[in-house]
Motif scaffolding. Structure first.
Motif, PDB file in Angstrom:
ATOM      1  N   SER A   5       5.789  -1.377 -10.706  1.00  0.00           N
ATOM      2  CA  SER A   5       4.383  -1.224 -11.095  1.00  0.00           C
ATOM      3  C   SER A   5       4.237  -0.984 -12.588  1.00  0.00           C
ATOM      4  CB  SER A   5       3.761  -0.063 -10.309  1.00  0.00           C
ATOM      5  OG  SER A   5       3.802  -0.314  -8.924  1.00  0.00           O
ATOM      6  N   ARG A  12       0.846  -1.196   0.000  1.00  0.00           N
ATOM      7  CA  ARG A  12       0.000   0.000   0.000  1.00  0.00           C
ATOM      8  C   ARG A  12       0.880   1.244   0.000  1.00  0.00           C
ATOM      9  NH1 ARG A  12      -1.935  -0.298   4.669  1.00  0.00           N
ATOM     10  NH2 ARG A  12      -1.136   1.615   5.633  1.00  0.00           N
ATOM     11  N   ARG A  25      -4.019   2.779  -2.374  1.00  0.00           N
ATOM     12  CA  ARG A  25      -3.517   2.403  -3.699  1.00  0.00           C
ATOM     13  C   ARG A  25      -2.328   1.475  -3.515  1.00  0.00           C
ATOM     14  NH1 ARG A  25       0.130   4.389  -7.719  1.00  0.00           N
ATOM     15  NH2 ARG A  25       0.931   5.962  -6.267  1.00  0.00           N
ATOM     16  N   TYR A  26      -2.380   0.354  -4.213  1.00  0.00           N
ATOM     17  CA  TYR A  26      -1.328  -0.644  -4.067  1.00  0.00           C
ATOM     18  C   TYR A  26      -0.412  -0.588  -5.286  1.00  0.00           C
ATOM     19  CZ  TYR A  26      -3.630  -2.744  -0.049  1.00  0.00           C
ATOM     20  OH  TYR A  26      -4.163  -2.959   1.188  1.00  0.00           O
ATOM     21  N   ASP A  31      -1.263   8.145  -0.808  1.00  0.00           N
ATOM     22  CA  ASP A  31      -1.336   9.230  -1.781  1.00  0.00           C
ATOM     23  C   ASP A  31      -1.165  10.574  -1.082  1.00  0.00           C
ATOM     24  OD1 ASP A  31      -1.692   7.649  -4.023  1.00  0.00           O
ATOM     25  OD2 ASP A  31      -3.854   7.503  -3.690  1.00  0.00           O
TER      26      ASP A  31
END
Length: 601
Positions: A317, A275, A286-287, A278
């Motif tokens: 990511s 996690r 948001r992961y 933000d």
């Protein structure tokens, strides 16, 4: 939180190289300089004492002092040139000479001489690193021999005169030993500290983040860059903070990876979802995908105990998103291809039934079964029959292509003679060749080895190749068919002198619906499925398709089929089971006994 490198031995990794060598040379130069100065101070005192004894008529102390002074002066000259190893050797020789003088000069202090000889050897072992270290062990032996064979002669001259020199010598030796031990202790203490600082700076500035886990699996060090990676402050990751940021579904894999790395000796890599906070307050979790590169830190603990683990974290990511997009696109393409195959199969089956009726009734009308037709009606029936046959061939090719693409085309492999395919296939293209005045030359040996394969599929391959060759030949041209054995393969070659193909078209051979002429005004009919089906059938047989073509000169297509057939063909892999299991005597006896008891009741 303790330092991540508190008990991590890194000297072996950094012990080589110019920096490490320069550090050692600098310290060694200072040690030798201070030792030379200490020896000179001691020799100054010894020289003064020797001059006093000279007035009493004793020359031996002055001679011995001058010899040792010469050796020390030589060591100083070597040191100024930067020759450290020869300097250590001269120091060892000077110390050993002093020990020999005491061992041979006065029996009362022979133990001091032997001790000084041993100290000289140890001095060489500590500061030297070449062959002089091995030779230095000869110094105590020479001192011992001097005390044994020169004791009587020396004692008559120096007995009673060496006592004052003993105190000066002990003081000088003590200074040399103190300087050597102190400087070596400083370098041994500074080296790990400097290396630890270097690793700490590296951990804080590495691209990504660094985490060190203790033997219990908990983090003992987290670099500041980890906070930047996860959008939080570093202290929020202490304790269970990092673990709580791992996705719930990934937590078992996270624990297992750390445990395996702590109990093993090999590095490993795992990708997890963590996690990330933000910047906007109130935003949802948001992961991000983070790669953990784990490596055990083998310490000096007892064997079998868990090691600390060093992990390097990296945000992957972007790569994971790209992989997911590629996977989604591949799945979408597979679904579209499957939908196309289902559509073709459905349309093919729906068209085949009425086409069979059209072809059948038109043939019956042409043969006059329903009554005599006028010449005009007979011509119309012939057109209907030919068009129906053409459409039926197209439908059959569509069905075959859809089966091949869907992987549902079954190859029924059996032994057959390949030359038996030639005559039926030539008969099927005979009318087309006659209409175009194309001559077909078949060069097929009478004796060819039998081939394991699907005879119907091989016939379809040959028909498609011959049809294409005749169709794209010029009027009055020629087609050559050759069939021969080539090692463990059967080579089928079909050549024509027709229009040929462009190089970019040759590279796309095998694509469905590929046409040699893509414009709407193309001269030659066809669906573009002939060679696609050929390539698919050849692939199902484990063969190869080679195409050589030049625009305006013609095309040669060679098919290579393995004589042994597709992989595993002809070899039964099914297990044979008996339909009726073998009866056991115990079961039958039990059944008879049950029947007897039932009858008795």
């Amino acid at each position: 939180m303790r330092s991540p490198f508190a008990d991590f031995t890194i000297a072996p990794q950094l012990s080589t190289g110019p920096a490490r060598s320069g550090q050692r040379n600098g310290v060694l130069s200072r040690v030798l300089t201070l030792n030379t100065i200490s020896m000179m101070v001691g020799l100054g005192l010894a020289l003064a004492l020797s001059l006093v004894m000279l007035f009493d008529g004793n020359v031996a102390p002055l001679v011995a002092t001058m010899v040792v002074s010469g050796l020390v002066a030589l060591s100083g000259a070597l040191l100024l040139r930067g020759d450290h190893e020869p300097t250590v050797a001269v120091h060892t020789l000077a110390l050993g000479f002093i020990g020999a003088i005491f061992a041979a000069g006065d029996p009362a202090i022979i133990d001091l001489g032997l001790a000084l000889g041993l100290i000289a050897a140890l001095y060489a072992q500590v500061l030297g690193k070449s062959r002089y270290r091995a030779l230095a062990w000869s110094v105590p032996a020479l001192v011992l021999l001097t005390s044994a064979f020169g004791g009587d002669a020396g004692s008559m001259t120096l007995q009673g005169n060496l006592q004052p020199f003993a105190f000066i010598t002990l003081a000088a030796f003590a200074a040399v030993a103190a300087v050597t031990a102190t400087r070596l202790e400083i370098i041994s203490a500074e080296s790990p500290i400097s290396q630890t600082r270097a690793f700490a700076v590296l951990a804080e500035n590495i691209l990504g983040a660094v985490v060190r886990y203790g033997a219990d699996g908990g983090p003992v060090f987290i670099s500041r860059s980890a906070g930047n990676l996860l959008g939080c402050r570093t202290f929020e990751l202490d304790g269970a903070g990092l673990f709580e940021r791992v996705h719930v579904m990934d937590r078992p894999a996270y624990r297992k990876a750390i445990s395996d790395a702590a109990n093993g000796t090999r590095a490993s890599t795992i990708e997890l979802r963590l996690r990330r906070d933000d910047a906007e307050p109130g935003a949802g979790a948001r992961y991000i995908w983070v790669e953990f590169a784990l490596a055990p830190l083998e310490g000096e603990d007892a064997a079998g105990s868990s090691n600390d683990v060093l992990a390097v974290l990296r945000d992957v990511s972007v790569r994971k998103d790209a992989e997911q997009e590629v996977e989604a696109a591949r799945k979408q393409a597979e679904d579209a291809s499957e939908a196309k195959s289902r559509f073709l199969a459905t349309i093919g089956h729906e068209l085949r039934t009425p086409l069979n009726a059209i072809v059948g009734f038109s043939d019956m009308m042409s043969e006059g079964i329903g009554g005599t037709l006028s010449p005009t009606h007979t011509e119309y029936a012939g057109h209907i029959s030919r068009s129906g046959h053409h459409l039926l061939d197209v439908v059959n090719m569509l069905l075959d292509m859809s089966k091949i693409e869907a992987g549902k085309f079954e190859v029924h492999a059996e032994l057959f003679a390949p030359q038996a395919l030639v005559e039926p296939c030539l008969q099927m293209v005979e009318n087309l060749a006659r209409d175009r005045a194309v001559a077909i030359d078949a060069a097929v040996p009478e004796k060819l080895p039998q081939i394991m394969g699907d005879e119907r599929a091989c016939r379809q391959i040959l028909i498609n190749l011959l049809s294409n060759a005749v169709k794209f030949s010029h009027d009055g041209g020629s087609v050559a068919l050759a069939m021969r054995r080539q090692g463990k393969m059967l080579a089928i070659s079909v050549s024509d002198s027709g229009i040929g193909m462009r190089p970019e078209t040759v590279e796309r051979i095998g694509e469905p619906f590929l046409q040699g002429q893509d414009s709407l005004s193309r001269r030659y009919e066809g669906t573009g499925l002939g060679l696609s089906i050929v390539k698919g059938l050849v692939s199902l047989h484990g063969g190869r398709l080679d195409v050589v073509s030049e625009q305006g000169l013609g095309t040669t297509i060679c098919v290579l089929l393995p004589l042994e057939g597709p992989l595993g063909a002809g070899k039964s892999s099914a297990t044979i089971e008996h339909l009726y299991a073998t009866k056991r005597d115990s079961d039958e006896d039990k059944w008879l006994q049950d029947e007897k008891r039932s009858a008795a009741k």
